[in-house]
Design an enzyme around this catalytic site. Structure first.
Site, PDB file in Angstrom:
ATOM      1  CG  HIS A 218      -1.707  -8.911   1.834  1.00  0.00           C
ATOM      2  ND1 HIS A 218      -0.356  -8.232   2.012  1.00  0.00           N
ATOM      3  CD2 HIS A 218      -2.349  -7.591   1.455  1.00  0.00           C
ATOM      4  CE1 HIS A 218       0.043  -7.015   1.608  1.00  0.00           C
ATOM      5  NE2 HIS A 218      -1.347  -6.642   1.254  1.00  0.00           N
TER       6      HIS A 218
ATOM      7  CB  CYS B 288      -3.418  -5.703  -2.071  1.00  0.00           C
ATOM      8  SG  CYS B 288      -2.873  -4.671  -0.850  1.00  0.00           S
TER       9      CYS B 288
END
Length: 363
Positions: free
Chosen positions: A254, A154
């Site tokens: 993120h 990710c």
């Protein structure tokens, strides 16, 4: 024609996101759901502890959960999405491929295999040529072949998104540093990160994460060999990557603070870098894919952006935000990158990969 889709690991966090995205999709319908033996035989609504912000889709409510074996309804699937934990993913996914099924996996098990594409669909869909070559060969022989495609880690997805247009425009990057601030959803529900560990805190370690960032970047930005059968990674001496990964008390999104240096001299200007990022258009948009972001990379000029809560949903989580683009006194440039870790960093990448495969007639 609408394609039949299966989901492995359907009760987990990534599996739930796959189901949510598929429930609203015009090209795919949920046909089979797989989970552990504890859940097998139950209706999905009774097997799952639903954690998504949207309600559990009606299309999945009453589907009977199967074990993760390539039989039953899975046999009829055109594409299978795997949200399995890496502890079990390897053996299960291998069985599905051997049974002639197409699998898009979020697990790490086969990412290093040279003839398994490691794909961020807004970055390197050309690596799917490996699959096209396999499919064309098997069809010419009158056979059906199974295949596997891996979704990247990710945090890697957000990192490589702004690098791709810059490498295309200005040539290779030979040095790169990345410090990540990663959301808790990236750890999943179980075991996940306990509230006592993450509230009022930052955890400066995520097992295996830094290694993934440092080598996956070199495979994703690498090239296919002449035969189009495998990926040739960028060698270590051509590109140095250093990563530090931190878990922070953010639910989704993120954030990564990156610095990098171009191999070619002279380096471009800040405005040239921003222009290249703004003008980049992913191939999925050119193919007319349903989930493709209208703006692949959003360059933000506010001094305090991007921020996870404000910017993670851009283009439904498929777009990547970049801000604070400026010169770096040690390398060439530094910037802050934000990506939605469970959409373009996980299940959403799998869905967009399947859309590209469908557009290219590979499923």
């Amino acid at each position: 024609m609408v394609k039949k889709a299966g989901v492995l690991g359907a009760t987990g966090s990534v599996g739930q996101r796959f189901i949510l995205l598929l429930s609203k999709h015009p090209e795919f319908e949920i046909h089979a759901l797989g989970a552990s033996s504890r859940s097998a035989g139950k209706a999905y609504k009774d097997a799952v502890s639903w954690k998504q912000t949207d309600i559990l889709p009606e299309s999945a409510l009453n589907i009977d959960v199967q074990t993760c074996e390539p039989e039953g309804n899975f046999k009829e699937c055109d594409i299978v999405f795997s949200g399995l934990d890496s502890d079990v993913a390897g053996e299960v996914e291998k069985k599905f491929v051997e049974a002639g099924l197409a699998v898009v996996s979020n697990a790490k098990n086969f990412r290093r295999v040279k003839d398994v594409p490691l794909v961020v669909p807004i970055v390197n869909p050309e690596h799917l040529d490996i699959i096209e070559n396999k499919v064309k060969k098997s069809r010419a022989e009158g056979k059906k072949t199974g295949y596997l495609i891996c979704i990247s880690n990710c945090s890697t997805a957000g990192l490589v998104a702004p690098l791709k247009p810059l490498v295309e425009k200005f040539g290779p990057i030979d040095a790169l540093t990345a410090t990540t601030l990663q959301a808790i959803s990236g750890a999943g529900f179980s075991p996940g990160v306990s509230g006592m560990d993450i509230l009022d805190n930052i955890v400066p370690y995520i097992s295996g994460e830094e290694d993934k960032l440092e080598w996956e970047t070199k495979k994703i930005l690498g090239l296919l060999n002449k035969e189009g059968t495998e990926v040739v990674n960028i060698p270590d001496e051509k590109m140095k990557v250093s990563a530090q990964c931190n878990r922070v008390p953010v639910i989704d999104g993120h954030t990564e603070c990156i610095s990098f240096r171009f191999a070619n001299r002279p380096a471009p200007s800040v405005e040239e870098v921003k222009k290249a990022l703004r003008e980049y258009q992913c191939d999925a948009l050119k193919l007319g894919c349903h989930s493709a972001p209208k703006q692949t990379i959003h360059v933000l000029e506010q001094e305090d952006r991007p921020q996870p809560r404000l910017d993670r949903e851009r283009d439904n989580g498929y777009g990547v935000s970049v801000g604070r683009v400026r010169e770096d006194p040690l390398l060439d440039f530094k910037m802050v990158v934000l990506s939605h870790n469970t959409v373009i960093g996980a299940a959403g990448s799998g869905i967009l990969i399947a859309e590209i495969l469908n557009a290219r007639g590979l499923i």
